[in-house]
Design an enzyme around this catalytic site. Structure first.
Site, PDB file in Angstrom:
ATOM      1  N   ASP A 177       0.844  -1.126   0.074  1.00 42.92           N
ATOM      2  CA  ASP A 177       0.144   0.167  -0.066  1.00 42.92           C
ATOM      3  C   ASP A 177       0.950   1.290  -0.014  1.00 42.92           C
ATOM      4  OD1 ASP A 177      -2.401  -1.643   0.095  1.00 42.92           O
ATOM      5  OD2 ASP A 177      -2.393  -1.630   2.234  1.00 42.92           O
ATOM      6  N   ASP A 205     -13.824  -4.469  -2.862  1.00 48.38           N
ATOM      7  CA  ASP A 205     -14.017  -4.771  -1.228  1.00 48.38           C
ATOM      8  C   ASP A 205     -15.307  -5.139  -1.007  1.00 48.38           C
ATOM      9  OD1 ASP A 205     -11.232  -3.610  -1.198  1.00 48.38           O
ATOM     10  OD2 ASP A 205     -12.059  -1.525  -1.184  1.00 48.38           O
TER      11      ASP A 205
END
Lengths: 201, 253
Positions: free
Chosen positions: B11, B130
């Site tokens: 990330d 997600d």
């Protein structure tokens, strides 16, 4: 100097960067004279067979590629580049390939538990003595991304195979002509060694 | 032998690797190119870089990172975060990325999937989903904007649609499991893997070796993704591969 043929087909930079990393000079080009003067030529590719052949015709590259292939200069097709070197493909019926070597590109058959495309690392069965695979030990894993595969007519040309629901001709070698269905430029140390072997021809 | 893939995820926030839990509490974990190269040496099968700032001012930092990664690391890598248009695909692929992950933009404009697939090939279109279990337990909903907004859309249905539109792969993150280290959401992973014809990467929840095994067997995932476990050296990629190999899972080693 190694010329990488530019016909708007995706992974050109990856191939160039991998060659630069091993100290080779590389040029991305669609200039026929540059291709004729290069020491070696690479036909890369990602995408669809029919569209790619159309581009090769559009840029006037078909004749010069065939000319370079018979000139005796080392020639390497990668992924779709391999497929284009053969007669035809299930992907684009009626479209004639470059016909540098005899063989058909077929759709990977459906089989239980296997996803299409064949995407990821698979091991090779290497023919002893194959020039691109000198110094590569078993198990040799390389990175594949494709839905269609080569069924070479002349099995003596096959330098490596892999299994994915069916037997896939993963690499060919015929005199100065070489090709890989997998991506050597994305296959880590094994792939870099394959490119080194090609560059050293 | 075809192998299952182990994929570390980085990330990236303003050009640095960060990691938090359940999408919050970010901590600095290094330079993305260095971390990526290290993972490559340690046997990672692919890398995923997610630009979690995803604002327009961070785009140039991301492009610079993509360029450096492509010059340094010769395994496939995916870039995601803030990609909205076919032109964004083009810019990032041109710098050397192999695949692009789209999430919110694909939800807002599903045609982006088919346009990108047509132009660059399905192999480079990764649809990131997600998903979070609905309160009544009847299934999972898709969220956008980094898990902030409930789309009130069923995750399995969205995965099927993405597949039909030309996605080449699904990167599936369980918001319930992410950062918990209690294992992947096997039920969710399996439901989606069985519903689509393309590979599914399970993400969110890895904490132990057996979690990887469970996702690849019970969860029917084609690849497993983890971030903090690898960042904080709680586990080595090689050890995970040895473990899986000993349990009869085919991995590249």
């Amino acid at each position: 100097m190694i010329a990488i043929i530019d016909y708007d087909a995706g992974n050109l930079r990856s191939v160039e960067k991998a060659l630069l990393s091993i100290g080779e000079q590389a040029v991305i080009t669609r200039d026929a004279d540059v291709l004729r003067k290069a020491d070696k030529v690479i036909l890369p590719g990602v995408g669809a067979f029919g569209v790619a052949m159309e581009k090769l015709h559009q840029y006037g590259l078909v004749d010069v590629i065939k000319e370079v292939a018979v000139s005796g200069k080392p020639f390497l097709g990668i992924c779709l580049g391999l497929q284009l070197m053969f007669d035809s493909s299930d992907e684009s019926e009626g479209v004639e390939g470059l016909k540098i070597l005899p063989g058909k590109i077929r759709l990977i058959p459906d089989s239980e538990g296997l996803k299409i495309p064949h995407m990821g690392w698979n091991s090779l069965n290497i023919r002893p003595g194959a020039k691109l695979f000198q110094g590569i030990e078993d198990p040799a894993y390389v990175y594949f991304v494709h839905s269609f595969y080569l069924d070479a007519e002349n099995k003596a040309d096959v330098a490596a195979t892999t299994e994915y629901g069916t037997l896939i001709d993963a690499s060919v070698e015929h005199e100065n002509i070489f090709a890989c269905q997998f991506h050597p430029e994305k296959s880590g140390d094994t792939g870099i060694l394959i490119l080194r072997n090609f560059a050293a021809l | 032998m075809f192998t299952k893939r182990i994929i570390p995820c980085l990330d990236v926030l303003n050009g640095r690797v960060v990691k938090g839990t359940q999408f919050l509490n970010l901590r600095d974990a290094g330079d993305p190119v260095e971390v990526g190269a290290l993972y490559g040496k340690e046997g990672a099968d692919e890398l995923v870089f997610l630009d979690i700032t995803a604002s327009s001012d961070s785009r140039n930092i991301t492009l610079e990172m993509v360029k450096k990664v492509a010059e340094t690391i010769f395994i496939p890598f995916t870039v995601g975060g803030g990609i909205r248009t076919v032109d964004d695909f083009k810019t990032i692929l041109r710098e050397g990325a192999d695949k692009i992950a789209v999430n919110s933009a694909a939800l807002m404009n599903p045609q982006l999937i088919s346009e990108a697939a047509e132009k660059f090939g399905s192999q480079c279109v990764v649809v990131a989903i997600d998903a979070k279990k609905r309160a009544d337990g009847s299934g999972w909903n898709v969220y956008k904007n980094g898990g902030r907004i409930d789309m009130n859309m069923d995750a399995v249905e969205w995965a099927i649609k993405a597949n039909k539109l030309g996605a080449g792969e699904i990167l599936l993150t369980s918001m319930d499991c992410d950062g918990t280290k209690e294992g992947y959401d096997l039920e969710l992973t399996r439901a989606i893997s069985e519903a689509v014809s393309i590979p599914v990467i399970a993400s969110g929840g890895a904490g132990k070796m057996e979690h990887f095994y469970d996702a690849l067997t019970t969860g029917k995932a084609d690849a497993v993704l983890a971030a903090s476990l690898f960042h904080y050296r709680e586990m080595e990629i090689r050890d995970v591969k040895n473990y899986l190999n000993n349990k009869g899972i085919s991995v590249r080693h």
